[in-house]
Scaffold this active site. Structure first.
Site, PDB file in Angstrom:
ATOM      1  N   HIS A   1      29.711 -53.376  38.825  1.00  0.00           N
ATOM      2  CA  HIS A   1      29.572 -52.152  37.313  1.00  0.00           C
ATOM      3  C   HIS A   1      30.511 -51.239  36.828  1.00  0.00           C
ATOM      4  O   HIS A   1      30.170 -50.441  36.050  1.00  0.00           O
ATOM      5  CB  HIS A   1      27.969 -51.466  38.301  1.00  0.00           C
ATOM      6  CG  HIS A   1      27.265 -52.633  39.256  1.00  0.00           C
ATOM      7  ND1 HIS A   1      26.407 -53.421  37.630  1.00  0.00           N
ATOM      8  CD2 HIS A   1      26.502 -52.929  39.763  1.00  0.00           C
ATOM      9  CE1 HIS A   1      25.769 -54.262  38.306  1.00  0.00           C
ATOM     10  NE2 HIS A   1      25.163 -53.945  39.642  1.00  0.00           N
TER      11      HIS A   1
HETATM   12 ZN   LIG Z   1      24.330 -56.096  44.149  1.00  0.00          ZN
END
Ligand SMILES: [Zn+2]
Length: 284
Positions: free
Chosen positions: A99
């Site tokens: 992320h």
């Molecule tokens: Zn994850």
């Protein structure tokens, strides 16, 4: 931070790997991190001067220890990728911070180890084409954005539709799964894509994010895989890659549970499968 050490100890005590099979990464230079991230973000994070809002987006309080750990984890994934090219399979005992975007971190991810390892290998001409197989239950959104204009890296993310991140990015291939999916349906879905992707893209290396958060008891998961299902998944990914002659570098990805013992065991399924596949293969 605790689970990484526990995983290492479990792999030794269960004799999944002997001490000689462990390799210790170097701390990568900050310039290596800047192959993917902006110098401003790298410097600010490293020095602990990132603003509170940016830290909240990461979701982890800053400490020098965490900064060091996340940096060495990147070194671990770079080393894992190089070892995979040499031995056919290699597994990190950390990694999978998918992320992280070029100029900010998000969702417990600070630096994108998968992306940085790709860039290092590309730059040193060790690979031309990398396939990222991201089976963490959350979409590999940072990775997707980093490589959106790079024909040398194919990003494949299979994740739970209704899960974090709320705003999905566009990978080269996204497969959204419905909440509550169980072992057989999941593994069949994976089989529908993986071998075709390999034979069409023909990567020099597969980078596999083996997040165990699709497990039914994961706190952030929303899918319903069992331990057996996770083990079958790892065997499926690794045998499909190795039988096709594609080296595969693995990172452990996400996994969230209060029962640390069960969680660490779940992460070790990757190394157990890798050990089995490596023993049966002609690599190494
Ligand atoms: Zn994850």
């Amino acid at each position: 931070m605790e689970k990484f050490r526990l995983l290492y100890e479990l792999l030794l005590s269960d004799r999944i790997a002997i001490p000689e099979q462990f390799h210790t990464p170097e701390l990568p230079d900050l310039e290596i991190l800047e192959l993917v991230h902006t110098p401003e973000y790298v410097q600010n994070y490293w020095q602990g001067t990132l603003d509170p809002k940016a830290l909240r987006r990461i979701g982890l309080p800053w400490s020098a220890a965490l900064a060091g750990r996340t940096r060495i984890a990147v070194g671990g994934t770079i080393l894992t990728a190089k070892l995979a090219l040499e031995h056919g399979i290699a597994c990190n005992t950390a990694g999978g911070t998918h992320h992280a975007f070029p100029s900010y971190g998000s969702g417990f991810c600070i630096f994108n180890d998968l992306a940085i390892a790709c860039r290092v290998l590309q730059k040193s001409n060790l690979v031309q084409k990398v396939l990222i197989v991201d089976l963490d239950v959350h979409q590999g959104d940072g990775t997707a954005v980093i490589f959106q204009n790079d024909p040398g890296v194919f990003t494949f993310s299979m994740h739970c539709d209704i899960n974090f991140p709320g705003t999905k990015q566009t990978s080269d291939l996204d497969v959204s799964l419905p909440e509550g999916m169980e072992d057989d349906a999941y593994l069949q879905t994976l089989a529908n894509y993986l071998s075709d992707l390999l034979s069409e893209f023909k990567p020099d290396l597969v980078l596999y994010d083996a997040g165990v958060d699709p497990h039914h008891s994961d706190k952030l998961g929303k899918l319903c895989l069992t331990d057996t299902g996770i083990y079958r998944r790892e065997m499926q990914v690794l045998t499909t890659c190795i039988q096709g002659g594609y080296p595969v570098a693995c990172v452990i990805g996400g996994g969230y549970a209060d029962d640390f013992k069960a969680l660490v065991y779940r992460h070790s399924l990757l190394h157990r499968a890798a050990s089995n596949v490596l023993r049966q293969s002609n690599f190494s």
